[in-house]
Design a protein around this motif. Structure first.
Motif, PDB file in Angstrom:
ATOM      1  N   LYS A 112       0.841  -1.197   0.000  1.00  0.00           N
ATOM      2  CA  LYS A 112       0.000   0.000   0.000  1.00  0.00           C
ATOM      3  C   LYS A 112       0.878   1.249   0.000  1.00  0.00           C
ATOM      4  O   LYS A 112       0.587   2.235  -0.688  1.00  0.00           O
ATOM      5  CB  LYS A 112      -0.908  -0.004   1.229  1.00  0.00           C
ATOM      6  N   PHE A 113       1.965   1.211   0.761  1.00  0.00           N
ATOM      7  CA  PHE A 113       2.899   2.337   0.802  1.00  0.00           C
ATOM      8  C   PHE A 113       3.489   2.607  -0.582  1.00  0.00           C
ATOM      9  O   PHE A 113       3.556   3.746  -1.034  1.00  0.00           O
ATOM     10  CB  PHE A 113       4.018   2.043   1.805  1.00  0.00           C
ATOM     11  N   ILE A 114       3.901   1.546  -1.254  1.00  0.00           N
ATOM     12  CA  ILE A 114       4.486   1.705  -2.580  1.00  0.00           C
ATOM     13  C   ILE A 114       3.471   2.288  -3.557  1.00  0.00           C
ATOM     14  O   ILE A 114       3.790   3.167  -4.367  1.00  0.00           O
ATOM     15  CB  ILE A 114       5.040   0.360  -3.089  1.00  0.00           C
ATOM     16  N   SER A 115       2.229   1.827  -3.475  1.00  0.00           N
ATOM     17  CA  SER A 115       1.191   2.306  -4.384  1.00  0.00           C
ATOM     18  C   SER A 115       0.772   3.739  -4.074  1.00  0.00           C
ATOM     19  O   SER A 115       0.588   4.550  -4.985  1.00  0.00           O
ATOM     20  CB  SER A 115      -0.038   1.395  -4.308  1.00  0.00           C
ATOM     21  N   GLN A 116       0.641   4.062  -2.786  1.00  0.00           N
ATOM     22  CA  GLN A 116       0.130   5.378  -2.401  1.00  0.00           C
ATOM     23  C   GLN A 116       1.204   6.453  -2.414  1.00  0.00           C
ATOM     24  O   GLN A 116       0.983   7.549  -2.943  1.00  0.00           O
ATOM     25  CB  GLN A 116      -0.506   5.303  -1.011  1.00  0.00           C
ATOM     26  N   VAL A 117       2.351   6.168  -1.833  1.00  0.00           N
ATOM     27  CA  VAL A 117       3.390   7.186  -1.702  1.00  0.00           C
ATOM     28  C   VAL A 117       4.281   7.254  -2.943  1.00  0.00           C
ATOM     29  O   VAL A 117       4.607   8.337  -3.416  1.00  0.00           O
ATOM     30  CB  VAL A 117       4.237   6.932  -0.435  1.00  0.00           C
ATOM     31  N   LEU A 118       4.649   6.101  -3.470  1.00  0.00           N
ATOM     32  CA  LEU A 118       5.492   6.091  -4.668  1.00  0.00           C
ATOM     33  C   LEU A 118       4.656   6.130  -5.947  1.00  0.00           C
ATOM     34  O   LEU A 118       5.191   6.220  -7.032  1.00  0.00           O
ATOM     35  CB  LEU A 118       6.407   4.858  -4.657  1.00  0.00           C
ATOM     36  N   LYS A 119       3.344   5.976  -5.814  1.00  0.00           N
ATOM     37  CA  LYS A 119       2.337   6.202  -6.844  1.00  0.00           C
ATOM     38  C   LYS A 119       2.550   5.420  -8.144  1.00  0.00           C
ATOM     39  O   LYS A 119       3.550   5.544  -8.815  1.00  0.00           O
ATOM     40  CB  LYS A 119       2.213   7.701  -7.174  1.00  0.00           C
ATOM     41  N   GLY A 120       1.545   4.634  -8.473  1.00  0.00           N
ATOM     42  CA  GLY A 120       1.476   4.037  -9.793  1.00  0.00           C
ATOM     43  C   GLY A 120       2.192   2.722  -9.974  1.00  0.00           C
ATOM     44  O   GLY A 120       2.392   2.281 -11.093  1.00  0.00           O
ATOM     45  N   PHE A 121       2.589   2.066  -8.888  1.00  0.00           N
ATOM     46  CA  PHE A 121       3.327   0.823  -9.027  1.00  0.00           C
ATOM     47  C   PHE A 121       2.462  -0.424  -8.833  1.00  0.00           C
ATOM     48  O   PHE A 121       2.943  -1.530  -9.000  1.00  0.00           O
ATOM     49  CB  PHE A 121       4.491   0.782  -8.021  1.00  0.00           C
ATOM     50  N   GLY A 122       1.205  -0.241  -8.418  1.00  0.00           N
ATOM     51  CA  GLY A 122       0.348  -1.396  -8.200  1.00  0.00           C
ATOM     52  C   GLY A 122       0.117  -2.167  -9.482  1.00  0.00           C
ATOM     53  O   GLY A 122       0.144  -1.613 -10.581  1.00  0.00           O
TER      54      GLY A 122
END
Length: 235
Positions: free
Chosen positions: A85-95
Motif C-alpha cells: 500500500k505504501f508503494i502504491s500510495q506514496v510512490l504512486k502508480g506501481f500497483g
C-alpha cells in the motif's frame, strides 16, 4: 528524481508510517490486554517468565506473553501488509492488476518494466513457495505471448524489502537461477532510482518510533494482563 521531490517522498513516507503502521501497532497493543486472546502453552509459559525475569510472578508471565506479540508478530505482520500500500500510495502508480504480481515498475538500472512479487525478508519463503512463485510468473509469460508483450524472463522479479543478498535462504537462491531476486538496498534503488532510499527509509521509520512513544500503551497492556493472570485458575 529531483532533490525536492525526494524530500517530499520521505516526508510522505513518514506520515504514512505514522498514520498507518504506528497507529495499527498501538491498536494491536491495546487488543493484547486480554488473556483470552492468547493461546497459552502451559508447558512453556512459566519457563519463559523465569527465563525473562527470573521468576514466575503474574507480571513476569504477562510480559512473557505480551513482548513477543507486540514487539514481534504484531508489527511484523502490520508492516508486511502495508508496504505494498505504501508503494502504491506514496510512490504512486506501481500497483499491478496482473494476477500473482504485487507491483510493476520501471527498473532504474536497466530501464525495463519489471513485474515483481514482494517478500518481506531474506528468510520469508519456503520450499512450497518456489512452485507458487514460478507458477505465477509462467502465467505472466503466457499472457505476454498471447498479447504480444515484450516481457523477458529477467523482467519477472522477486523484490525482498530488507536484508542483503548473502542473507538469502536457499529457496531464494534456487529461484534466482531463473528469476532475478532484488534485495534490500538494490530493490529500493531499482524501484525509486535513489541509491540511499533504503537507508533513508529505515531512518524515517526510526524517527516515527521516537515520536510515537508506545511505552505507556505497553505498560497499560501488561498491567491489565497481570490483573487477569492473578485471578486465573490456570496459573
Amino acid at each position: 528524481m529531483k532533490k525536492n521531490d525526494y524530500k517530499d517522498i520521505l516526508k510522505q513516507a513518514k506520515v504514512f508510517f505514522k498514520q498507518t503502521i504506528a497507529v495499527n501497532h498501538l491498536k494491536n497493543c491495546e487488543k493484547a490486554s486480554k488473556l483470552s486472546d492468547y493461546n497459552v502453552n502451559p508447558f512453556l509459559i512459566k519457563y519463559l517468565a523465569n527465563f525473562l525475569r527470573g521468576d514466575e510472578k503474574p507480571r513476569s508471565i504477562a510480559e512473557a506473553l505480551v513482548y513477543p506479540r507486540i514487539l514481534g508478530t504484531s508489527i511484523t505482520t502490520s508492516f508486511g501488509n502495508n508496504v505494498q500500500k505504501f508503494i502504491s500510495q506514496v510512490l504512486k502508480g506501481f500497483g499491478s492488476a496482473v494476477g500473482g504480481i504485487d507491483i510493476e515498475f520501471i527498473d532504474h538500472e536497466d530501464g525495463r518494466k519489471k513485474y515483481a512479487q514482494l517478500k518481506l525478508g531474506p528468510n520469508c519463503i519456503n520450499k512450497d513457495d518456489i512452485s507458487t512463485i514460478i507458477g505465477h510468473f509462467k502465467k505472466v509469460r503466457n499472457l505476454a505471448r498471447t498479447n504480444n508483450l515484450n516481457i523477458g524472463i529477467d523482467d519477472l522479479a522477486i523484490g525482498v524489502l530488507y536484508g542483503r543478498r548473502e542473507e538469502l535462504n536457499s529457496f531464494y537462491k534456487k529461484l534466482n537461477f531463473d528469476y532475478p531476486v532484488f534485495v534490500g538496498e538494490t530493490f529500493w534503488y531499482r524501484l525509486t532510482g535513489h541509491r540511499k532510499f533504503y537507508f533513508d527509509l529505515i531512518n524515517i521509520f526510526g524517527e516515527v518510533a521516537v515520536e510515537v512513544d508506545g511505552t505507556k500503551a505497553l505498560k497499560e497492556t501488561i498491567d491489565a494482563l497481570e490483573k487477569e493472570i492473578k485471578i486465573s485458575p490456570s496459573f
